[in-house]
Design a protein around this motif. Structure first.
Motif, PDB file in Angstrom:
ATOM      1  N   UNK A  79       0.824  -1.209   0.000  1.00 42.11           N
ATOM      2  CA  UNK A  79       0.000   0.000   0.000  1.00 42.11           C
ATOM      3  C   UNK A  79       0.857   1.258   0.000  1.00 42.11           C
ATOM      4  N   UNK A  80       1.910   1.259   0.823  1.00 40.85           N
ATOM      5  CA  UNK A  80       2.756   2.456   0.888  1.00 40.85           C
ATOM      6  C   UNK A  80       3.498   2.655  -0.438  1.00 40.85           C
ATOM      7  N   UNK A  81       3.953   1.568  -1.024  1.00 37.74           N
ATOM      8  CA  UNK A  81       4.614   1.703  -2.320  1.00 37.74           C
ATOM      9  C   UNK A  81       3.649   2.258  -3.366  1.00 37.74           C
ATOM     10  N   UNK A  82       2.424   1.736  -3.376  1.00 36.03           N
ATOM     11  CA  UNK A  82       1.412   2.261  -4.290  1.00 36.03           C
ATOM     12  C   UNK A  82       1.183   3.756  -4.062  1.00 36.03           C
ATOM     13  N   UNK A  84       7.726   6.420   9.087  1.00 37.41           N
ATOM     14  CA  UNK A  84       7.600   7.640   8.279  1.00 37.41           C
ATOM     15  C   UNK A  84       8.899   8.440   8.292  1.00 37.41           C
ATOM     16  N   UNK A  85       9.519   8.555   9.460  1.00 35.75           N
ATOM     17  CA  UNK A  85      10.794   9.284   9.548  1.00 35.75           C
ATOM     18  C   UNK A  85      11.873   8.608   8.703  1.00 35.75           C
ATOM     19  N   UNK A  86      11.911   7.280   8.756  1.00 46.29           N
ATOM     20  CA  UNK A  86      12.916   6.531   8.001  1.00 46.29           C
ATOM     21  C   UNK A  86      12.714   6.701   6.505  1.00 46.29           C
ATOM     22  N   UNK A  87      11.459   6.585   6.068  1.00 44.08           N
ATOM     23  CA  UNK A  87      11.171   6.729   4.637  1.00 44.08           C
ATOM     24  C   UNK A  87      11.446   8.150   4.147  1.00 44.08           C
ATOM     25  N   UNK A  88      11.115   9.123   4.987  1.00 36.59           N
ATOM     26  CA  UNK A  88      11.382  10.516   4.621  1.00 36.59           C
ATOM     27  C   UNK A  88      12.868  10.716   4.360  1.00 36.59           C
ATOM     28  N   UNK A  89      13.691  10.222   5.280  1.00 32.79           N
ATOM     29  CA  UNK A  89      15.139  10.370   5.133  1.00 32.79           C
ATOM     30  C   UNK A  89      15.654   9.592   3.929  1.00 32.79           C
ATOM     31  N   UNK A  90      15.124   8.401   3.714  1.00 32.44           N
ATOM     32  CA  UNK A  90      15.578   7.549   2.622  1.00 32.44           C
ATOM     33  C   UNK A  90      15.287   8.153   1.259  1.00 32.44           C
ATOM     34  N   UNK A  91      14.104   8.749   1.119  1.00 29.71           N
ATOM     35  CA  UNK A  91      13.661   9.219  -0.200  1.00 29.71           C
ATOM     36  C   UNK A  91      13.846  10.724  -0.403  1.00 29.71           C
ATOM     37  N   UNK A 126     -10.704  16.297   1.873  1.00 27.19           N
ATOM     38  CA  UNK A 126     -10.288  16.864   0.595  1.00 27.19           C
ATOM     39  C   UNK A 126      -9.119  16.072   0.018  1.00 27.19           C
ATOM     40  N   UNK A 127      -9.117  15.815  -1.284  1.00 26.97           N
ATOM     41  CA  UNK A 127      -7.978  15.130  -1.907  1.00 26.97           C
ATOM     42  C   UNK A 127      -6.675  15.858  -1.591  1.00 26.97           C
ATOM     43  N   UNK A 128      -5.646  15.086  -1.307  1.00 28.33           N
ATOM     44  CA  UNK A 128      -4.351  15.670  -0.990  1.00 28.33           C
ATOM     45  C   UNK A 128      -4.132  15.911   0.485  1.00 28.33           C
ATOM     46  N   UNK A 129      -5.164  15.667   1.322  1.00 28.31           N
ATOM     47  CA  UNK A 129      -5.031  15.924   2.762  1.00 28.31           C
ATOM     48  C   UNK A 129      -5.167  14.659   3.597  1.00 28.31           C
ATOM     49  N   UNK A 130      -5.380  13.524   2.962  1.00 29.48           N
ATOM     50  CA  UNK A 130      -5.650  12.295   3.710  1.00 29.48           C
ATOM     51  C   UNK A 130      -4.360  11.689   4.269  1.00 29.48           C
ATOM     52  N   UNK A 131      -4.446  11.036   5.433  1.00 32.93           N
ATOM     53  CA  UNK A 131      -3.249  10.409   6.011  1.00 32.93           C
ATOM     54  C   UNK A 131      -2.909   9.119   5.282  1.00 32.93           C
ATOM     55  N   UNK A 132      -1.654   8.724   5.337  1.00 34.73           N
ATOM     56  CA  UNK A 132      -1.270   7.433   4.761  1.00 34.73           C
ATOM     57  C   UNK A 132      -1.815   6.297   5.606  1.00 34.73           C
ATOM     58  N   UNK A 133      -1.756   6.442   6.938  1.00 33.98           N
ATOM     59  CA  UNK A 133      -2.217   5.381   7.838  1.00 33.98           C
ATOM     60  C   UNK A 133      -3.207   5.942   8.851  1.00 33.98           C
ATOM     61  N   UNK A 166      -4.837   4.912   1.360  1.00 33.66           N
ATOM     62  CA  UNK A 166      -4.898   5.028   2.815  1.00 33.66           C
ATOM     63  C   UNK A 166      -4.972   3.629   3.408  1.00 33.66           C
ATOM     64  N   UNK A 167      -4.184   3.402   4.437  1.00 33.98           N
ATOM     65  CA  UNK A 167      -4.119   2.105   5.127  1.00 33.98           C
ATOM     66  C   UNK A 167      -4.866   2.227   6.449  1.00 33.98           C
ATOM     67  N   UNK A 168      -5.883   1.401   6.641  1.00 34.20           N
ATOM     68  CA  UNK A 168      -6.625   1.363   7.898  1.00 34.20           C
ATOM     69  C   UNK A 168      -6.048   0.243   8.763  1.00 34.20           C
ATOM     70  N   UNK A 169      -5.771   0.552  10.022  1.00 35.08           N
ATOM     71  CA  UNK A 169      -5.154  -0.410  10.934  1.00 35.08           C
ATOM     72  C   UNK A 169      -6.074  -0.680  12.128  1.00 35.08           C
ATOM     73  N   UNK A 170      -7.079  -1.547  11.969  1.00 37.66           N
ATOM     74  CA  UNK A 170      -7.957  -1.841  13.099  1.00 37.66           C
ATOM     75  C   UNK A 170      -7.253  -2.686  14.158  1.00 37.66           C
ATOM     76  N   UNK A 171      -7.659  -2.484  15.412  1.00 35.69           N
ATOM     77  CA  UNK A 171      -7.326  -3.431  16.462  1.00 35.69           C
ATOM     78  C   UNK A 171      -8.376  -4.535  16.462  1.00 35.69           C
ATOM     79  N   UNK A 172      -8.508  -5.247  17.571  1.00 39.12           N
ATOM     80  CA  UNK A 172      -9.460  -6.344  17.629  1.00 39.12           C
ATOM     81  C   UNK A 172     -10.891  -5.861  17.796  1.00 39.12           C
TER      82      UNK A 172
END
Length: 338
Positions: free
Chosen positions: A203-206, A317-324, A292-299, A218-224
């Motif tokens: 999902x993040x790569x997409x 997120x910090x790691x990917x920011x630095x990497x890219x 609004x488009x462009x304002x949604x969170x990744x997760x 957007x990735x939804x991360x439900x708990x139980x």
């Protein structure tokens, strides 16, 4: 450093950044309250026979969306019930057949949706999934292949089916239902976490790849949550145990025993404690669709209890920011992560 959102990447300019960002709400709820208006949105959902999918199909339709609720093995009572509710409440909700294990059905159902819409879909909610628990060693290839084919390749099939239309339209949203177990490990859960880790990565790569096309992921991360997933898991587990060999099960007596809980045990223990509301998940998705488009969170983690994946999300997120940050994907990464 100036950061561009997806809309600005698509337009190829950041000239209006200061004005546009000053006026963007942090969440849909800031504008719409607890019941965001989804009028004008077309939404296709997989796995709507029960759980988050069924609740979401009705919730989005009741908030004005044009909903395509899909499930396998139609006709079936669950589909007929959704259709009856839609008729009674005059909802724009259509039940369509879809087995996410089938390339042909994924393509055919999306083609039918686009035919009915007269154009591309606005939102895909990849929700269909299964859980087969137990020690990893006990998971034979049949169980492993079914888990990945449903939870990972099913999402990929659907993304491939909707993306050509979304790219032509230069807009769209793909919501992939993951799990907090896409970030953390619970021993004894078989390959479920492995499938959800794969969903997180894919999902993040997409999201990076689609940002220049004006499409968000957007990735939804439900708990139980108390849904029918437990009953379905018991059925899959029983089939796995029926063919499992003692040389594999012998090393994990407690985990193997937990694969077949006593009848009613789950309901009894859940009744003794506060039960989280499964509608939390479709509510979160509705809020995200309304943003609004462009304002949604990744997760988006979703659960009333503590969410252990949040710390991992921040570090990631910090790691990917630095990497890219300084490579060819820097602009897309800023749009997705910032």
């Amino acid at each position: 450093m100036t950061t561009l959102n997806r809309r600005q990447i698509l337009a190829g300019t950041g000239a209006t950044l200061a004005v546009s960002m000053a006026s963007v709400p942090a969440t849909a709820a800031a504008v719409t309250g607890s019941s965001p208006d989804l009028a004008g949105k077309s939404i296709l959902i997989t796995g709507t026979s029960s759980g988050f999918g069924r609740l979401g199909a009705l919730m989005y339709a009741r908030r004005g969306a044009r909903v395509f609720a899909t499930m396998r093995n139609l006709p079936r009572p669950e589909g007929a019930e959704l259709e009856q509710i839609a008729r009674d409440e005059k909802l724009d909700l259509t039940v369509l057949p879809l087995d996410v294990l089938s390339d042909a059905q994924a393509a055919a159902t999306v083609a039918e949706v686009e035919r009915r819409l007269g154009g591309p879909l606005d939102v895909l909610v990849n929700n269909a999934g299964i859980v087969i628990s137990g020690p990893v060693e006990v998971q034979d290839l049949l169980a492993a292949q079914l888990a990945f084919d449903t939870n990972v390749f099913g999402y990929q099939r659907m993304a491939r089916a909707v993306l050509p239309g979304m790219r032509r339209n230069k807009s769209g949203l793909i919501v992939n239902v993951s799990s907090q177990q896409g970030r953390i490990i619970m021993p004894g859960m078989g390959l479920y976490s492995a499938t959800k880790f794969a969903v997180e990565s894919m999902s993040e790569q997409l999201a990076y790849e689609l940002a220049p096309h004006g499409i968000e992921v957007v990735i939804i991360q439900p708990g139980g949550y108390p849904t029918d997933v437990g009953e379905n898991r018991a059925r899959y587990n029983a089939a796995l145990l029926a063919r499992a060999e003692e040389r594999h099960t012998a090393g994990y007596p407690a985990m193997v025993a937990s694969m077949t809980p006593a009848p009613g045990a789950g309901r009894a223990s859940a009744a003794a404690t506060a039960r989280p509301d499964p509608a939390d998940v479709p509510r979160a998705i509705a809020e995200i669709v309304a943003m609004a488009p462009g304002t949604r969170p990744l997760r988006r983690p979703v659960h009333p209890a503590p969410k252990p994946q949040e710390a991992i999300n921040r570090v990631s997120a910090e790691t990917q920011r630095a990497l890219l940050a300084n490579g060819p994907h820097a602009e897309a990464a800023r749009a997705v992560l910032d």
